[in-house]
Write an enzyme that holds these catalytic residues in place. Structure first.
Site, PDB file in Angstrom:
ATOM      1  N   LYS A  22       0.826  -1.202   0.000  1.00 25.56           N
ATOM      2  CA  LYS A  22       0.000   0.000   0.000  1.00 25.56           C
ATOM      3  C   LYS A  22       0.865   1.257   0.000  1.00 25.56           C
ATOM      4  CE  LYS A  22      -3.730  -0.527   2.433  1.00 25.56           C
ATOM      5  NZ  LYS A  22      -4.343  -0.745   3.754  1.00 25.56           N
ATOM      6  N   ARG A  91      -3.025   2.989   8.654  1.00 25.04           N
ATOM      7  CA  ARG A  91      -3.365   1.863   7.776  1.00 25.04           C
ATOM      8  C   ARG A  91      -2.232   0.844   7.749  1.00 25.04           C
ATOM      9  NH1 ARG A  91      -4.451   4.938   2.181  1.00 25.04           N
ATOM     10  NH2 ARG A  91      -5.817   3.142   1.790  1.00 25.04           N
ATOM     11  N   GLY A 100      -6.509 -10.436   8.021  1.00 28.37           N
ATOM     12  CA  GLY A 100      -6.027 -10.725   9.364  1.00 28.37           C
ATOM     13  C   GLY A 100      -5.148  -9.613   9.892  1.00 28.37           C
ATOM     14  N   MET A 102      -4.343  -5.705  10.878  1.00 30.33           N
ATOM     15  CA  MET A 102      -5.251  -4.783  11.549  1.00 30.33           C
ATOM     16  C   MET A 102      -6.012  -3.929  10.547  1.00 30.33           C
ATOM     17  SD  MET A 102      -4.678  -1.825  14.326  1.00 30.33           S
ATOM     18  CE  MET A 102      -4.769  -0.544  13.102  1.00 30.33           C
ATOM     19  N   ARG A 335      -3.393  -0.819  -6.640  1.00 24.61           N
ATOM     20  CA  ARG A 335      -2.462  -1.944  -6.722  1.00 24.61           C
ATOM     21  C   ARG A 335      -2.820  -2.736  -7.966  1.00 24.61           C
ATOM     22  NH1 ARG A 335      -5.393  -5.003  -1.741  1.00 24.61           N
ATOM     23  NH2 ARG A 335      -7.409  -4.938  -2.764  1.00 24.61           N
ATOM     24  N   HIS A 451     -15.153  -9.228   1.068  1.00 26.18           N
ATOM     25  CA  HIS A 451     -14.148 -10.138   1.631  1.00 26.18           C
ATOM     26  C   HIS A 451     -14.241 -11.528   0.991  1.00 26.18           C
ATOM     27  CE1 HIS A 451     -12.736 -13.102   4.669  1.00 26.18           C
ATOM     28  NE2 HIS A 451     -11.753 -12.238   4.797  1.00 26.18           N
ATOM     29  N   ARG A 576       4.676 -47.539 -16.328  1.00 23.59           N
ATOM     30  CA  ARG A 576       4.797 -48.548 -15.276  1.00 23.59           C
ATOM     31  C   ARG A 576       4.288 -49.865 -15.847  1.00 23.59           C
ATOM     32  NH1 ARG A 576       2.542 -43.966 -12.891  1.00 23.59           N
ATOM     33  NH2 ARG A 576       3.691 -43.129 -11.109  1.00 23.59           N
ATOM     34  N   GLU A 763      16.536 -42.865  -7.504  1.00 28.79           N
ATOM     35  CA  GLU A 763      15.487 -42.666  -6.498  1.00 28.79           C
ATOM     36  C   GLU A 763      15.936 -43.111  -5.119  1.00 28.79           C
ATOM     37  OE1 GLU A 763      12.030 -44.943  -7.562  1.00 28.79           O
ATOM     38  OE2 GLU A 763      13.219 -46.539  -8.446  1.00 28.79           O
ATOM     39  N   SER A 782      16.499 -41.050 -14.822  1.00 26.97           N
ATOM     40  CA  SER A 782      15.211 -40.419 -14.588  1.00 26.97           C
ATOM     41  C   SER A 782      15.039 -40.327 -13.077  1.00 26.97           C
ATOM     42  CB  SER A 782      14.095 -41.261 -15.210  1.00 26.97           C
ATOM     43  OG  SER A 782      12.851 -40.684 -14.896  1.00 26.97           O
ATOM     44  N   GLY A 784      13.388 -40.353  -9.828  1.00 23.04           N
ATOM     45  CA  GLY A 784      12.112 -40.778  -9.247  1.00 23.04           C
ATOM     46  C   GLY A 784      11.949 -40.004  -7.952  1.00 23.04           C
ATOM     47  N   THR A 785      11.413 -38.816  -8.052  1.00 26.09           N
ATOM     48  CA  THR A 785      11.457 -37.929  -6.885  1.00 26.09           C
ATOM     49  C   THR A 785      10.458 -38.316  -5.800  1.00 26.09           C
ATOM     50  OG1 THR A 785      10.071 -36.401  -8.142  1.00 26.09           O
ATOM     51  CG2 THR A 785      12.434 -35.933  -8.056  1.00 26.09           C
ATOM     52  N   CYS A 850      10.503 -38.218 -13.279  1.00 22.27           N
ATOM     53  CA  CYS A 850       9.216 -38.861 -13.518  1.00 22.27           C
ATOM     54  C   CYS A 850       8.390 -38.942 -12.240  1.00 22.27           C
ATOM     55  CB  CYS A 850       9.408 -40.242 -14.123  1.00 22.27           C
ATOM     56  SG  CYS A 850      10.297 -41.369 -13.058  1.00 22.27           S
ATOM     57  N   TYR A 870      13.973 -33.099 -19.513  1.00 21.22           N
ATOM     58  CA  TYR A 870      12.512 -33.163 -19.569  1.00 21.22           C
ATOM     59  C   TYR A 870      11.919 -33.422 -18.194  1.00 21.22           C
ATOM     60  CZ  TYR A 870      12.850 -38.253 -19.210  1.00 21.22           C
ATOM     61  OH  TYR A 870      13.103 -39.517 -18.762  1.00 21.22           O
TER      62      TYR A 870
HETATM   63  P1  ADP Z   1      -7.579  -1.989   3.331  1.00 24.95           P
HETATM   64  O1  ADP Z   1      -6.219  -2.541   3.474  1.00 24.95           O
HETATM   65  O2  ADP Z   1      -8.610  -2.822   4.005  1.00 24.95           O
HETATM   66  O3  ADP Z   1      -7.915  -1.650   1.919  1.00 24.95           O
HETATM   67  P2  ADP Z   1      -7.301   0.834   3.787  1.00 24.95           P
HETATM   68  O4  ADP Z   1      -6.151   1.319   4.549  1.00 24.95           O
HETATM   69  O5  ADP Z   1      -7.210   0.988   2.333  1.00 24.95           O
HETATM   70  O6  ADP Z   1      -7.603  -0.660   4.191  1.00 24.95           O
HETATM   71  O7  ADP Z   1      -8.526   1.642   4.354  1.00 24.95           O
HETATM   72  C1  ADP Z   1      -9.802   1.212   4.600  1.00 24.95           C
HETATM   73  C2  ADP Z   1     -10.788   2.213   4.012  1.00 24.95           C
HETATM   74  O8  ADP Z   1     -10.535   3.509   4.518  1.00 24.95           O
HETATM   75  C3  ADP Z   1     -10.655   2.303   2.521  1.00 24.95           C
HETATM   76  O9  ADP Z   1     -11.925   2.439   1.968  1.00 24.95           O
HETATM   77  C4  ADP Z   1      -9.847   3.533   2.324  1.00 24.95           C
HETATM   78  O10 ADP Z   1     -10.106   4.115   1.082  1.00 24.95           O
HETATM   79  C5  ADP Z   1     -10.302   4.419   3.482  1.00 24.95           C
HETATM   80  N1  ADP Z   1      -9.261   5.347   3.883  1.00 24.95           N
HETATM   81  C6  ADP Z   1      -8.030   5.036   4.288  1.00 24.95           C
HETATM   82  N2  ADP Z   1      -7.310   6.151   4.540  1.00 24.95           N
HETATM   83  C7  ADP Z   1      -8.137   7.178   4.309  1.00 24.95           C
HETATM   84  C8  ADP Z   1      -7.969   8.604   4.387  1.00 24.95           C
HETATM   85  N3  ADP Z   1      -6.825   9.140   4.736  1.00 24.95           N
HETATM   86  N4  ADP Z   1      -9.020   9.355   4.064  1.00 24.95           N
HETATM   87  C9  ADP Z   1     -10.193   8.799   3.689  1.00 24.95           C
HETATM   88  N5  ADP Z   1     -10.410   7.492   3.604  1.00 24.95           N
HETATM   89  C10 ADP Z   1      -9.397   6.683   3.910  1.00 24.95           C
HETATM   90 MG    MG Z   2      10.043 -45.502  -7.294  1.00 25.66          MG
HETATM   91 MG    MG Z   3      -7.804  -0.329   0.881  1.00 29.07          MG
END
Ligand code: ADP
Ligand code: MG
Ligand code: MG
Length: 898
Positions: A22, A91, A100, A102, A335, A451, A576, A763, A782, A784-785, A850, A870
């Site tokens: 990010k 962020r 997972g 934050m 991204r 998600h 075989r 092998e 050959s 035979g892993t 193989c 191969y």
């Molecule tokens: P994620 O990794 O889940 O995409 P983000 O860091 O992108 O998390 O943020 C979660 C939400 O908050 C997203 O919709 C993002 O666009 C919004 N957001 C993050 N930073 C800002 C900011 N500085 N101003 C307004 N919205 C924000």
């Molecule tokens: Mg064998």
């Molecule tokens: Mg985001």
């Protein structure tokens, strides 16, 4: 001194290791002079120090202060300043985006002291209190670990009390009251007040991001995706822009192309008067991005312009997050976007056509795993099926299973061998285990960016999301479809991740067009050819053009050989011969084993000879002109005899009845004699050939005579005879001498020169270690892993996989089973050194593999690197191996030219 903080103006997209994905991309967009709210990134290095030592690096605080001051100066206001507060978001952002980690906390800096100032500056009191309640809610949940439901419940109550449905209908007074409620929740749950000091808020949030790296969900995801555990995460501090300032504001997400099909166009969702995650959380209905044109044409046009800039710059599909604050567009994230396997192939060829990338690069944009996905069967369109819902096609495939409504049941049922479909209103990271266990995922809420959709696509799992007319009741474990159809837990459902359709019961499946294409039943050249098939055809052509590794098939019969050829096999790497001893022929093998005299044994062998020869004739014909490696008998003989317990019972019963069968008695004796404590390491492979007189000679004769017959029929058999389980060159020499004289006899008898090659499997560790000597007697190796992995690790595959492999995987002892992907450091290093030693003895030594690793993408890259000639794999995996061999070669070119 190490630098731990980078301004957005200092980074770029190639510094993901340091700045996280990010942060690196925010910096890149900043450099492109796109409208990114200013901010800075705390590096993954700082996180690593924190994780290792338990404390932030001492220099970090001052460095953050310096960057914060610069930010404040640029913005003309201070963090949390009472009359005009600067607010920021904190962020998380690791190198790879990871569920997972934050969640982002928005509106940091707001407090009792500054909320009025924010209201005055914006001229909007409601907005200020809405922002404040959001801060306490997000901070309380993600930083302080308060149960999020407590806030949701309070919000629900406030709406109910007021008699409204949407949070936008709560006014400033309602929200102010809600802030008090939220603060009370925090105080009660954490034993302390919500922190009022802006800098303390920020520092606590940063630390919580660091800590989340080692959260359970993040760890599980890393293991799944084989992401190393020591990368650490970066933290982005970004000045806030506000989409919740009224109807001229809003927030949205978009793709530069359709991530499901690759079509170019305007794809995304927009939500008015909203902040952050509102757009993907499904709290209110979003509008399709195209409608933004009516709402705010200037921003819309600018957004499309920026999307084009990003595509051209990244030369790939991008996904983005943006916010409009009172008619001004801000970019919050971009991204290179996730996509389906079909889209990956299509986008790669589209980008070649647009001149943005070349063929070698196109090969890097797809993967064997994606190709494998495209080869899955799909639902038969002609089948009668009862459709009960139609959601968003989020991740392709045809999945059938029993309905389950929670992650726990999904895991439990799938462990006991059931196929399940996980059905949820929407998923969150807590559902990850269930998603992994399920055949497919169905949700009633959320869009392509929810998600469920994002995670399922990443895992290559079938997913339909946002099937809104389905009412999911997880408490009562049931789902209701329009017309009153009720799906209870355990009922069969079928979901189509390519169309978004949901069916009751089991819908039959048909092969994928990509398989039809490989089978030759569908042609890429036809005008009406499927777009996907055309793209796959082109990419396969690129791969075949550049790859150095040849791809052969493991095939034991003419039918498999023919299919392998259609799939592009350039020969058979492993035929075989054991199946040629089964079925009706088992009795002949019994006779061979029970033979008391030479003549009895010779008779049994003589009876087997023509049968084997006929098998070989068919096989050589199917692979005419291409090499066929035939392995002489490998498994221990007892595998051809009846089961010891069964036979013992039979004999005992017969004895009790006093009519013991002579043959059964002899068989039982033989079974006892041949019984081994550890058959895998017992009398098998070359050892059998050395101990059972005439066995290998018979097989070699059958091969030689079959080759001669093919020659006579004007065929072009290219046969290689392979001796299994050799540990020392002496074994090979003895078998070789005998084989050569049998071949000479056959040549003399048929008057044909046969040119049969003789080689061995490598092998056993000893074979690998003495490869230089073994190469003196072998024309090819050959690897035979499978067995080599068993013997190098001392693993008996059938025993270990079922018993403790999951524990090993969980403990991270390996990220993937060494039977799936070659263990490069151990088994792989033996392969490498044996290949080198063998070639030192015999420069034209042919080298192949193989084991099942021959069709595994990562292993194929390794075998390419080691310089094998191969790989050989099961027919269905041949296209994957071809593609990956091409990708490996293309990578060499591009890294060589750098
Ligand atoms: P994620 O990794 O889940 O995409 P983000 O860091 O992108 O998390 O943020 C979660 C939400 O908050 C997203 O919709 C993002 O666009 C919004 N957001 C993050 N930073 C800002 C900011 N500085 N101003 C307004 N919205 C924000
Ligand atoms: Mg064998
Ligand atoms: Mg985001």
């Amino acid at each position: 001194m190490q630098k731990f903080v980078y301004d957005f103006t200092e980074g770029n997209k190639d510094r993901k290791d340091l700045l996280g994905g990010k942060g690196a991309n925010l910096a890149e967009m900043t450099n492109l002079e796109l409208p990114v709210p200013p901010g800075f990134t705390i590096t993954t290095e700082a996180c690593k120090v924190y994780l290792e030592s338990g404390a932030e690096p001492p220099a970090l605080r001052d460095e953050v202060s310096a960057h914060l001051e610069a930010l404040e100066k640029g913005m003309g206001k201070k963090l949390g300043q009472a009359d005009d507060p600067l607010l920021v978001s904190v962020r998380s952002g690791a190198k790879f985006s990871m569920p997972g980690m934050m969640d982002t906390v928005l509106n940091i800096g707001l407090s009792d002291a500054s909320v009025a100032g924010l209201a005055a500056q914006a001229g909007n009191e409601r907005f200020a209190w809405d922002s404040y309640r959001r801060l306490i809610q997000m901070f309380g949940k993600t930083v302080l670990g308060v149960d999020g439901d407590l806030f949701e419940d309070a919000l629900e109550q406030a709406k109910r009390a007021k008699g409204v449905h949407d949070d936008v209908d709560l006014d400033a007074g309602d929200l102010q009251a809600l802030v008090d409620r939220f603060k009370a929740v925090v105080a009660k749950e954490t034993g302390r007040d919500f922190p009022q000091d802006p800098r303390e808020q920020m520092d606590m949030a940063v630390r919580a991001v660091f800590d989340s790296w080692n959260g359970e969900r993040a760890k599980l995801y890393r293991r799944q995706e084989r992401i190393p555990g020591d990368l650490g995460t970066a933290v982005n501090i970004c000045s806030m822009v506000f989409g919740n300032l009224g109807s001229d504001s809003g927030t949205g997400v978009a793709f530069t192309r359709d991530p499901a099909t690759g079509h170019q166009g305007v794809y995304g969702d927009y939500l008015c008067n909203a902040q952050g995650e509102d757009v993907v959380a499904g709290i209110r209905n979003t509008v399709p991005l195209a409608e933004l044109e009516q709402l705010d044409k200037t921003s819309y046009d600018q957004l499309l312009q920026i999307m084009e800039t990003l595509e051209t710059h990244y030369k790939d599909l991008c996904d983005i997050e943006f916010t409009i604050e009172r008619g001004k567009l801000w970019m919050l994230q971009t991204r290179v976007g996730k996509r389906t396997a079909a889209a990956a192939f299509r986008i790669a060829t589209q980008l070649v056509d647009q001149g943005l990338i070349d063929e070698a690069e196109a090969l890097q944009r797809v993967s064997g795993a994606q190709l494998a996905q495209l080869m899955f069967p799909r639902f038969d369109e002609k089948a009668k099926a009862q459709r009960i819902g139609w959601g968003i096609a989020a991740s392709p495939g045809a999945a059938v299973g029993k309905a389950v409504f929670d992650s726990y049941t999904a895991v439990k049922w799938s462990r006991s061998g059931e196929q399940v479909i996980l059905i949820r209103r929407e998923t969150n990271p807590d559902d990850l285990n269930g998603m992994i266990a399920a055949e497919g995922i169905l949700t009633s809420r959320g869009g392509k960016t929810s998600h469920a959709a994002v995670v399922a696509r990443g895992m290559g799992k079938t997913c339909v999301c946002g099937a809104e007319e389905l009412e999911v009741d997880t408490k009562r474990r049931r789902m209701t479809a329009p017309g009153g159809v009720v799906v209870e837990e355990g009922d069969l459902v079928s979901i189509d991740g390519s169309s978004g359709k949901v069916y009751l019961g089991r819908v039959p499946v048909v092969p994928s067009p990509v398989v039809e294409y490989f089978e030759g039943r569908m042609h890429a050249g036809a005008d009406d050819a499927d777009e996907l098939v055309k793209a796959v055809h082109r990419i396969m052509a690129y791969a075949d053009r550049v790859r150095r590794l040849r791809v052969r098939a493991n095939a034991d019969n003419a039918e498999d050989a023919a299919r392998a050829r259609r799939f592009g096999a350039q020969g058979i790497g492993l035929c075989r011969t054991e199946h040629m001893f089964l079925g009706e022929r088992r009795e002949l093998v019994e006779r061979l084993i029970l033979a008391d005299t030479d003549s009895e044994r010779d008779e049994a062998l003589a009876a087997l000879l023509p049968l084997q020869r006929a098998d070989f004739v068919e096989l050589f014909e199917a692979m005419d002109g291409l090499p066929v490696t035939v392995r002489l008998l490998d498994p221990p003989l007892h595998e051809f005899l009846p089961d010891i317990t069964e036979l013992s019972v039979r004999v005992a019963l017969a004895e009790a009845r006093k009519d013991a069968n002579e043959n059964d008695l002899r068989l039982l004796q033989a079974v006892h004699k041949l019984h081994e404590q550890n058959p895998m390491l017992g009398l098998r492979g070359v050892r059998l050939g050395l101990v059972i007189p005439g066995l290998f000679a018979m097989q070699v004769r059958a091969i030689a005579e079959a080759a001669a017959e093919r020659r006579k029929a004007k065929g072009d058999p290219r046969v290689e005879i392979m001796i299994p389980l050799v540990g020392t060159v002496q074994e090979l020499e003895i078998v070789r001498e005998e084989a050569e004289s049998v071949i000479a006899e056959a040549e003399a008898a048929t008057g044909t020169k046969l040119d049969l090659a003789l080689g061995t499997m490598i092998e056993l560790p000893r074979a690998a270690l003495t490869a230089a000597q073994i190469a003196e007697a072998a024309e090819f190796f050959s690897f035979g892993t499978n067995d080599l992995t068993q013997t190098v690790w001392g693993f008996s595959r059938d025993d270990v996989e079922a018993s403790f492999f999951t524990a090993y995987l969980e403990k991270g002892i390996f990220g993937v089973s060494p039977f799936e992907t070659i263990d490069k450091d151990g088994v792989g290093s033996l392969v490498r050194s044996a290949a080198e030693a063998g070639r030192a003895t015999r420069p034209d030594l042919k080298l192949g593999v193989c084991g099942e690793h021959g069709g595994d993408p990562e292993s194929v890259h390794f075998f390419h690197e080691v310089g094998l000639d191969y790989v050989s794999c099961s027919p269905f995996r041949i296209p994957v191996a071809r593609l990956e061999a091409g990708r490996a070669a293309a990578q060499d070119h591009s890294s060589g030219s750098r």
